[in-house]
Design an enzyme around this catalytic site. Structure first.
Site, PDB file in Angstrom:
ATOM      1  N   ASP A  73      -0.107   0.216  -5.245  1.00 23.46           N
ATOM      2  CA  ASP A  73      -1.114  -0.789  -5.271  1.00 23.46           C
ATOM      3  C   ASP A  73      -0.826  -1.444  -6.853  1.00 23.46           C
ATOM      4  O   ASP A  73      -0.141  -0.408  -7.618  1.00 23.46           O
ATOM      5  CB  ASP A  73      -2.436  -0.498  -5.188  1.00 23.46           C
ATOM      6  CG  ASP A  73      -3.199  -1.816  -4.805  1.00 23.46           C
ATOM      7  OD1 ASP A  73      -2.878  -3.041  -5.084  1.00 23.46           O
ATOM      8  OD2 ASP A  73      -4.193  -1.418  -3.905  1.00 23.46           O
ATOM      9  N   LYS A 118       6.733   8.992  -8.282  1.00 29.41           N
ATOM     10  CA  LYS A 118       7.033  10.016  -7.035  1.00 29.41           C
ATOM     11  C   LYS A 118       8.561  10.073  -6.916  1.00 29.41           C
ATOM     12  O   LYS A 118       9.257  10.998  -6.531  1.00 29.41           O
ATOM     13  CB  LYS A 118       6.708   9.616  -5.893  1.00 29.41           C
ATOM     14  CG  LYS A 118       5.263   9.733  -5.493  1.00 29.41           C
ATOM     15  CD  LYS A 118       4.692   9.976  -4.117  1.00 29.41           C
ATOM     16  CE  LYS A 118       5.368   8.589  -3.223  1.00 29.41           C
ATOM     17  NZ  LYS A 118       4.590   7.596  -3.767  1.00 29.41           N
ATOM     18  N   LYS A 153       7.354   1.084   1.815  1.00 26.49           N
ATOM     19  CA  LYS A 153       8.036   0.363   0.672  1.00 26.49           C
ATOM     20  C   LYS A 153       9.559   0.868   0.339  1.00 26.49           C
ATOM     21  O   LYS A 153      10.445   0.299   0.238  1.00 26.49           O
ATOM     22  CB  LYS A 153       7.400   0.206  -0.762  1.00 26.49           C
ATOM     23  CG  LYS A 153       5.984  -0.725  -0.554  1.00 26.49           C
ATOM     24  CD  LYS A 153       5.260  -0.697  -1.720  1.00 26.49           C
ATOM     25  CE  LYS A 153       4.957   0.612  -2.341  1.00 26.49           C
ATOM     26  NZ  LYS A 153       4.092   1.656  -1.459  1.00 26.49           N
ATOM     27  N   LYS A 178       0.804  -1.285  -0.098  1.00 33.98           N
ATOM     28  CA  LYS A 178      -0.065  -0.043  -0.015  1.00 33.98           C
ATOM     29  C   LYS A 178       0.908   1.251  -0.066  1.00 33.98           C
ATOM     30  O   LYS A 178       2.082   1.259   0.414  1.00 33.98           O
ATOM     31  CB  LYS A 178      -0.807   0.011   1.249  1.00 33.98           C
ATOM     32  CG  LYS A 178      -1.667   1.187   1.409  1.00 33.98           C
ATOM     33  CD  LYS A 178      -2.728   1.049   2.885  1.00 33.98           C
ATOM     34  CE  LYS A 178      -3.219   2.204   3.183  1.00 33.98           C
ATOM     35  NZ  LYS A 178      -2.433   3.308   3.525  1.00 33.98           N
TER      36      LYS A 178
END
Lengths: 275, 343
Positions: free
Chosen positions: A128, A43, A17, A12
């Site tokens: 996701d 990003k 991550k 998520k």
């Protein structure tokens, strides 16, 4: 010749991550492995801590400026902490174009330039699996060992379960090389969090690869633009990342996941929330 | 799909919405149609229209362009490419510019209306049909007709003339169909003032708003017909007439809507029909059969066989009927001529 390990970290958005990926890559590199980390998120901040706060030019930036034929390896691969080679896919500005297609184009560029050559490649993939583009690293066999990062929060488990659905779907293709390698718990401090994540992993036919406790040193390291492995190598948190690196380089059991029904997942989360 | 397809759900009207929209926009005189999509989206239509025009003795490359989306634009967004393409279209001095969005443009969320600024050099009409997202061929036709009709000025107090709506510009004999409707209208003392849209100057939109009656080509343009009815209070007939009794009914209904003597016109047409049937007396007693044809065509074919005395049986030659059925008494004559050759 040593077998190349191709690992992808999914989970998520905001679950950690990139922090996990960067610290894992650092731990792997410090143990003497040749590591390439590829951020697959518009990003572009996956490798920021490995690059001491620098946002490196992305593959998509260069494609936008120069087209995809005039790019050299040196323009997209940057050496970071402990020699980890860093790449950011990048993508379009928010709200326009197709970031998923950008991921596909990035891999075509990396493939053509021979950039996907390393002992271990760590792919850090956006939140996701929002569309086929973000499943591409799995679908095309770039990422073969998938780790799901989750906390004990329902929405994080929900996202991890969704990604396991994508892996299961892709695995129906007999040529598919991608398998679930494990679940990484990134603690948020919910009740019985470690046990909940371990049970979730078991229910989707996998196992808990590591449980990273919540620790202020992560925030301190990031404020100092470093990975924990660099900022506080003696800390317990650094030890957890080393432990994860050991698991990853070991012989993880690769499985085809069995995603949970949403009702069962809610019931599981509720059973831990209420003790 | 039903076993016997009606005209509306047959595969003739399934297909690309971009092509549907282009079939309308390219029929506006002096217009330039710009497809926001990859080259292939416009190439296919240009090839089709070019071949058709050559066949009809109208040489010339259709004025259709493309924003030439490639992977780069798909990733980063295609609006800058569309702006560049639009700027180059102005150099062709078109009477009006249509921008039609393709599947991929809509999929990546490009908003084609973004490029339509305050520039008043030429009217620019966005048609955000989005290829398959907007539906099939007929959806493209309707959307283009409606977007164009929305530019028509307010209707005047005094209305006059008849508007023909939604001619099938990719039909080989579209003009023959139109001429028959024009002839029928003349029996009512009416003239067709606008063909919306076939060889129509942009300025003729004023005639659309001022028409007293709309005659739709067929039910595939009913959405456009409803728009005209709602917007301009324009009553409409739902389709070009077909068959013997169908043509007479058409005249009577048109007469009612226009406030003139449709019955007299229908009687006059009946006389002509008798003459036509008389010229095909040799068909009486011949035997033929129908192949698999749409339901509307079957009704038409049965009436013709019955009135001309053709016996329909299992072992005669197949009597084919064009789809769509050709309009009016002229269409009857055309089909009977074809059958006579077969029989």
């Amino acid at each position: 010749m040593m077998k190349m390990r191709q690992i992808a970290i999914y989970g998520k958005g905001g679950i950690g991550k990139s922090t996990t990926s960067a610290n894992l890559s650092a731990a792997l590199a410090l143990s003497g492995r040749r590591v390439l980390q590829i951020g697959c998120d518009p990003k572009r901040d996956s490798t920021r801590m490995l690059m001491h706060g620098r946002l490196i030019p992305t593959v998509m930036d260069l494609v936008r400026e120069k087209g995809d034929r005039d790019i050299s390896l040196e323009e997209i691969v940057f050496p970071g902490f402990a020699g980890v080679r860093c790449v950011e896919a990048g993508g379009p500005e928010p709200g326009i174009g197709c970031a998923g297609r950008g991921i596909i184009a990035t891999f075509q560029v990396l493939e053509r330039l021979g950039a996907l050559d390393s002992e271990i490649i760590v792919y850090d993939v956006l939140g996701d699996v929002v569309c086929g583009g973000f499943a591409m690293p799995m679908r095309e066999g770039y990422a073969r060992e998938i780790y799901l990062v989750t906390s004990g929060e329902l929405m994080a488990l929900y996202a991890a379960n969704n990604i396991s659905k994508a892996i299961e779907r892709l695995s129906r293709n007999k040529k598919s090389l991608c398998r679930l390698a494990g679940v990484i718990g990134n603690a948020r401090g919910t009740p019985g969090e470690r046990e909940l994540i371990a049970e979730f992993a078991s229910r989707i036919n996998s196992s808990l690869a590591a449980f990273i406790p919540r620790d202020p040193v992560v925030q301190q390291a990031e404020l100092n633009r470093m990975t924990v492995l660099e900022f506080s190598p003696e800390s317990a948190q650094a030890g957890h990342y080393r432990e994860l690196a050991g698991t990853v380089t070991g012989e993880p059991v690769l499985t085809i996941p069995t995603p949970m029904e949403i009702g069962d997942l809610e019931e599981l989360a509720l059973s831990y929330a209420t003790g | 799909m039903p076993a016997i397809p009606t005209r509306c759900d047959s595969v003739r009207h399934v297909g690309c919405a971009v092509s549907g929209a282009l079939s309308v926009t390219t029929a506006v005189e002096g217009a330039f149609s710009l497809v926001h999509g990859p080259d292939g989206c416009s190439h296919q239509f240009i090839s089709l229209l070019h071949s058709l025009q050559m066949d009809q003795g109208r040489p010339g490359i259709p004025r259709v362009g493309s924003s030439r989306l490639s992977e780069r634009e798909i990733i980063f967004g295609g609006i800058p490419a569309l702006s560049r393409a639009l700027e180059s279209v102005f150099r062709h001095h078109p009477s009006v510019i249509f921008i039609i969005s393709s599947c991929i443009a809509e999929t990546i969320g490009d908003d084609i209306s973004e490029v339509v600024g305050d520039d008043s050099r030429v009217p620019v009409i966005p048609i955000p049909i989005g290829g398959f997202i907007g539906g099939g061929f007929a959806s493209g036709v309707n959307e283009a007709l409606i977007r164009l009709a929305a530019r028509a000025p307010a209707p005047p107090r005094e209305k006059s003339g008849v508007a023909v709506i939604g001619e099938k510009n990719l039909e080989f004999d579209a003009d023959a169909q139109y001429l028959e409707v024009k002839r029928l209208m003349s029996l009512l003392g009416q003239s067709v003032t606008v063909r919306f849209v076939r060889s129509m100057p942009y300025e003729s939109l004023v005639d659309l708003a001022s028409a007293r009656l709309a005659v739709l080509r067929d039910s595939s343009v009913q959405h456009a017909g409803k728009y005209l009815s709602d917007t301009f209070k324009l009553p409409s007939l739902p389709a070009f007439p077909t068959g013997l009794s169908g043509t007479r009914d058409f005249l009577e209904k048109a007469g009612n809507l226009l406030g003139c003597d449709g019955k007299a016109a229908a009687e006059k047409e009946h006389e002509l029909q008798e003459e036509v049937l008389g010229s095909f007396r040799s068909l009486k007693g011949k035997k033929g059969r129908f192949g698999p044809i749409p339901y509307e065509s079957l009704l038409f074919a049965k009436e013709l066989a019955n009135c001309s005395g053709i016996r329909i049986g299992g072992d005669g030659p197949v009597l084919s009927v064009p789809d769509p059925v050709p309009a009016g008494t002229a269409g009857v004559r055309r089909v009977l001529s074809h059958w006579r050759r077969i029989l």
